[in-house]
Motif scaffolding. Structure first.
Motif, mmCIF file in Angstrom:
data_model
loop_
_atom_site.group_PDB
_atom_site.id
_atom_site.type_symbol
_atom_site.label_atom_id
_atom_site.label_comp_id
_atom_site.label_asym_id
_atom_site.label_seq_id
_atom_site.Cartn_x
_atom_site.Cartn_y
_atom_site.Cartn_z
ATOM 1 N N LEU A 172 0.808 -1.217 0.000
ATOM 2 C CA LEU A 172 0.000 0.000 0.000
ATOM 3 C C LEU A 172 0.839 1.264 0.000
ATOM 4 O O LEU A 172 0.681 2.118 -0.878
ATOM 5 N N SER A 222 -4.569 -4.639 2.454
ATOM 6 C CA SER A 222 -3.763 -3.833 1.532
ATOM 7 C C SER A 222 -4.382 -3.800 0.140
ATOM 8 O O SER A 222 -4.384 -2.751 -0.520
ATOM 9 N N ALA A 253 -7.353 -1.637 -0.086
ATOM 10 C CA ALA A 253 -6.906 -0.242 -0.114
ATOM 11 C C ALA A 253 -6.385 0.163 -1.482
ATOM 12 O O ALA A 253 -6.587 1.306 -1.919
#
Length: 249
Positions: free
Chosen positions: A114, A157, A160
């Motif tokens: 991320l 992650s 995201a």
């Protein structure tokens, strides 16, 4: 001609093998010059690209070090005079039940999957805004939409990554920059080796894939070229599944 990448330069991360290597080779086959960035060497990728006369340089870098990303990007700019395409492929995974998921594992995954994605997008985005055009391709996952098993950090992650992709598309589409993502399905790579080695789990996965096979890294070449080329100029904030039909099942 819509898929022609001659005269373009692509920065691709995670290029030592697997999906990143295949995407770098695919973009080079379409005419792009490649800057390959990986924590370990990308010698095999360099050999493949130069083998058919393609242009490629490599940078060895720890992408989990956010403070070093600006230097990596500046070095990449120096090779071919600019960056037209960014492919954020580098990633890692830790397979541990959530109740025992170590804090260190969580941070390691989030830093690579991320933080490096957003900050490289930011660096490339500012460069592309000045130029008035650019293509950013983030590598998402089926676990951007599902929970998975024993991979809470990875799942968080990748959820995201899709959010960042859409947020940046909203801000930059009007500036001539397309930000999209590819969500690979179950691809035969180093990261999925434990799943393939588990006969019961591997068979359960295979039975849900309408294409009746696991994917290969080469299955990502065409979609990456499409999103990197002018053929996708009106695509913004899209997540493209390359999953053999898994999400349609």
């Amino acid at each position: 001609m819509s898929f022609d990448l001659n005269g373009k330069t692509a920065l691709v991360t995670g290029t030592s093998g697997g999906i990143g290597q295949a995407i770098a080779v695919g973009l080079a086959e379409a005419g792009a010059s490649i800057v390959a960035v990986s924590a370990s060497n990308s010698d095999d990728t360099v050999r493949l690209v130069r083998g058919f006369g393609g242009a490629i340089e490599q940078i060895s870098a720890d992408l989990s070090d956010a403070d070093g990303l600006e230097g990596v990007f500046e070095e990449a700019l120096g090779y071919f005079g600019g960056i037209d395409i960014l492919v954020n492929n580098a990633g890692t995974i830790r397979r541990t039940p959530a109740a025992r998921h170590a804090r260190e594992d969580w941070y390691d995954v989030i830093d690579i999957n991320l933080h490096s994605v957003f900050f490289l997008c930011q660096l490339a985005g500012n460069h592309m805004i000045e130029r008035g055009s650019g293509k950013i391709i983030n590598i998402a996952s089926l676990l951007s939409f599902q929970g998975g098993i024993n991979v809470p950090g990875y799942t968080a992650s990748k959820h995201a990554v899709t959010g960042v992709t859409k947020a940046l598309a909203n801000e930059w589409a009007g500036k001539g920059i397309q930000v999209n993502a590819i969500a690979p399905g179950y691809i035969d790579t180093r990261n999925t080796a434990p799943l393939l080695a588990d006969a019961k789990r591997s068979q359960a996965i295979l039975e849900r894939i309408p294409a009746a096979r696991w994917g290969t890294p080469e299955d990502l070449k065409g979609p990456a070229v499409f999103l990197a080329s002018s053929a996708s100029d009106y695509m913004n904030g899209h997540v493209l599944f390359v999953d053999g039909g898994w999400m349609a099942r």
